[in-house]
Design an enzyme around this catalytic site. Structure first.
Site, PDB file in Angstrom:
ATOM      1  N   HIS A   1     -15.569  64.685 -30.948  1.00 20.06           N
ATOM      2  CA  HIS A   1     -16.340  64.905 -29.727  1.00 20.06           C
ATOM      3  C   HIS A   1     -15.384  65.335 -28.619  1.00 20.06           C
ATOM      4  O   HIS A   1     -14.169  65.114 -28.699  1.00 20.06           O
ATOM      5  CB  HIS A   1     -17.129  63.660 -29.320  1.00 20.06           C
TER       6      HIS A   1
ATOM      7  N   TYR B   1      -9.701  58.337 -18.383  1.00 18.76           N
ATOM      8  CA  TYR B   1     -10.503  58.064 -19.577  1.00 18.76           C
ATOM      9  C   TYR B   1     -10.424  59.222 -20.568  1.00 18.76           C
ATOM     10  O   TYR B   1     -10.300  59.018 -21.781  1.00 18.76           O
ATOM     11  CB  TYR B   1     -11.954  57.811 -19.160  1.00 18.76           C
TER      12      TYR B   1
END
Length: 271
Positions: free
Chosen positions: A60, A100
Site C-alpha cells: 500500500h 508516519y
C-alpha cells in the site's frame, strides 16, 4: 464506483492532503508525478510518497501532498490513479503525518520543500480586505480561508475569544460541516484463505432441523402423559404423517376444484 449521492456529499478543502492507496504496488515516484500534475492548478509545493507492506504481504502507498492554495473539490475520484482509489484525509498535523509515512518505507519519493506547521496560525492566510471589518466579515473571511477543522477553530478562538468560550459547540458543529471526516476504507484483518474456509450452507438446511421440528424431549415437556422418548417419537411420527396426508388431501381437492371450475366455464354448443 461511488454513487452520485455520495459524490454530492463529498468535500475536500485543504492545502495539506493525506492519501492512502490500499493494495497498490505502484512505484511511489510514478504516483507522485501524477499527483503533482493533478493538483497543478493549486500550485503544488511538496509531496512525499512511500510504499509499505501489509502483514498479509500486500503493498500500500501513503502520500502527503502540500499546495500553496487549498485543494477545493467535490470529486471523490480526483486522486484515482491507474484504477486505484485512495482514502482522502486532511492532514491536521503535517509533521506527524510525514513521520508516519516515513516510519517503515520500502521505497520513498520526495519532491519540493516540506512546509512544517507548528500551529494553526502559521501559513499564508490573506489579510482582511477591510481595515475595520465587522463580525460577519471576519467570520466570512475565516470560512473562506481556513484549510482544516483545527485551523478554523483556532482562527475563531483568536478573533472571537468570548464567543469561542461560550459557544464552542456551535463552532465545532460548523467546523464538522465545513470539514467532514472521511471514513477510512475497511481492510479485513482476515485475508481470503486457500482453500476457502467460509461456511456456504443454505440457512434452510439449518432452519428445518433446528427451528421447525420439535424434539422428543421438548414434546415430553409439553405432554405430561408422555413418559418415554420412544412414546414421544411415536407420537411425533404419527403427527408428521397425519399432517403430510392432510396437506396432500388439500392439494388434491384444490386441483380437482380448479379442473371442475374450468369445465363449468366451457361454452356449450350454439342453439
Amino acid at each position: 464506483m461511488a454513487s452520485s449521492s455520495s459524490n454530492r456529499s463529498f468535500l475536500h478543502r485543504n492545502a495539506n492532503t493525506f492519501l492512502t492507496y490500499p493494495h497498490c504496488p505502484e512505484n511511489p515516484e510514478i504516483i507522485s508525478q501524477k499527483l503533482w500534475d493533478l493538483v497543478a492548478r493549486w500550485n503544488p509545493l511538496y509531496i512525499v510518497c512511500a510504499r509499505e507492506a501489509h502483514r498479509d504481504g500486500n503493498m500500500h502507498l501513503h502520500a502527503l501532498l502540500q499546495t500553496d492554495k487549498p485543494v477545493r473539490t467535490t470529486d471523490a475520484r480526483i486522486f484515482d490513479i491507474e484504477g486505484f482509489h485512495p482514502n482522502i484525509q486532511s492532514a491536521k498535523s503535517v509533521n506527524k503525518v510525514r513521520d508516519y509515512i516515513l516510519k517503515e518505507p520500502l521505497a520513498v519519493f520526495e519532491r519540493g520543500t516540506f512546509i512544517p506547521r507548528k500551529s494553526c496560525f502559521q501559513g499564508n492566510t490573506p489579510p482582511f480586505p477591510k481595515k475595520n471589518p465587522n463580525k460577519d466579515e471576519i467570520m466570512a473571511h475565516i470560512i473562506s480561508h481556513a484549510t482544516s477543522k483545527q485551523e478554523y477553530l483556532c482562527l475563531v478562538r483568536k478573533e472571537f475569544p468570548y464567543d469561542w468560550a461560550t459557544k464552542l459547540q456551535y463552532f465545532e458543529y460548523s467546523a464538522n460541516k465545513l470539514f467532514p471526516d472521511i471514513q477510512e476504507e475497511f481492510i479485513s484483518p482476515h485475508p481470503p484463505s486457500s482453500p476457502d474456509l467460509l461456511c456456504n450452507e443454505s440457512i434452510k438446511d439449518w432452519l428445518q432441523p433446528n427451528i421447525y421440528q420439535v424434539s422428543p424431549e421438548a414434546y415430553m415437556l409439553l405432554q405430561p402423559t408422555c413418559y418415554t422418548v420412544d412414546e414421544a417419537i411415536s407420537d411425533l411420527t404419527w403427527m408428521d404423517n397425519l399432517s403430510s396426508q392432510q396437506m396432500k388431501d388439500q392439494e388434491s381437492r384444490a386441483s380437482t376444484s380448479s379442473v371442475q371450475q374450468g369445465q363449468g366455464n366451457l361454452l356449450g354448443p350454439e342453439v
